[in-house]
Design a protein around this motif. Sequence first.
Motif, short mmCIF file in Angstrom:
data_model
loop_
_atom_site.label_atom_id
_atom_site.label_comp_id
_atom_site.label_asym_id
_atom_site.label_seq_id
_atom_site.Cartn_x
_atom_site.Cartn_y
_atom_site.Cartn_z
N THR A 23 0.75 -1.22 -0.03
CA THR A 23 0.00 -0.13 0.07
C THR A 23 0.76 1.16 -0.25
O THR A 23 0.53 2.38 0.30
N THR A 24 2.16 1.18 -0.56
CA THR A 24 2.97 2.30 -0.62
C THR A 24 2.38 3.48 -1.49
O THR A 24 2.92 4.64 -1.30
N VAL A 25 1.58 3.12 -2.49
CA VAL A 25 1.05 4.07 -3.26
C VAL A 25 0.17 5.11 -2.56
O VAL A 25 0.42 6.55 -2.66
N ASP A 26 -0.63 4.55 -1.75
CA ASP A 26 -1.75 5.59 -1.06
C ASP A 26 -1.24 5.87 0.44
O ASP A 26 -1.82 6.64 1.13
N GLY A 27 -0.43 5.03 1.04
CA GLY A 27 0.31 5.15 2.37
C GLY A 27 -0.77 4.72 3.33
O GLY A 27 -0.54 4.86 4.55
N THR A 28 -1.70 4.04 3.12
CA THR A 28 -2.77 3.43 4.13
C THR A 28 -2.07 2.14 4.72
O THR A 28 -1.25 1.67 4.09
#
Length: 217
Positions: free
Chosen positions: A65-70
């Motif tokens: 989930t590194t793209v949205d940081g959740t």
Amino acid sequence: MPELEKAFLELESGERLPCLYNPETLSVGRRNNWVSNPMPGKGVPTLQYAGAGGGWMRMDLRFDTTVDGTPVTKHTGKILKLMEVDPNLPGTDLERNNARPPTVTFHWGDLHSFRAVVSDIRLSFTYFSSGGVPLRAEIQLELRQYESSDALGPQNPTSGTPKPSRVHRVQPGETLDRISARYYGDATQWRRLAQANNVEDPLALHPGDLLDIPRES
């Protein structure tokens, strides 16, 4: 190029847990039980068949989930929960200690596993944000066969067996045509659900009711 088929786990309730990344390998196996009666002074005894053992399927799943940081735990937590007792399953009687975790079925394109339970999970968090939020994880997942099946193999483990039904728990505001559209992609198939569940009034569903969802033939 054809659209990439995404793997998912289908829960007993009909809910789907998508795999963010398709597994690179799947391991499938089965063991039969054989016993022997060794005797002092005797040679190797003849084995006797003691019944069939269930099958198993193992896979490694990756979550990122590194793209949205959740937090990646929003995905891994759902997988971990598959090992917990679900009091909402049909036939559950907590007073008699009659309860169990849900069954699951793994789907990936034309490959469908036997009906199974999650027997083993090993979760590793492999990347964190600067604030300590887990963003990547890997899960080693093992499924164990829950009930008898005539086939087992990576081509199509459920081929040759009757297509099992799914179970759907009615949510507030749902109607048969909406449920039909969800499972069949066609709202006009609501009559099929009404017939399978002896529903006389398709608009009089009650939240919490369990509906049998026959699979398409």
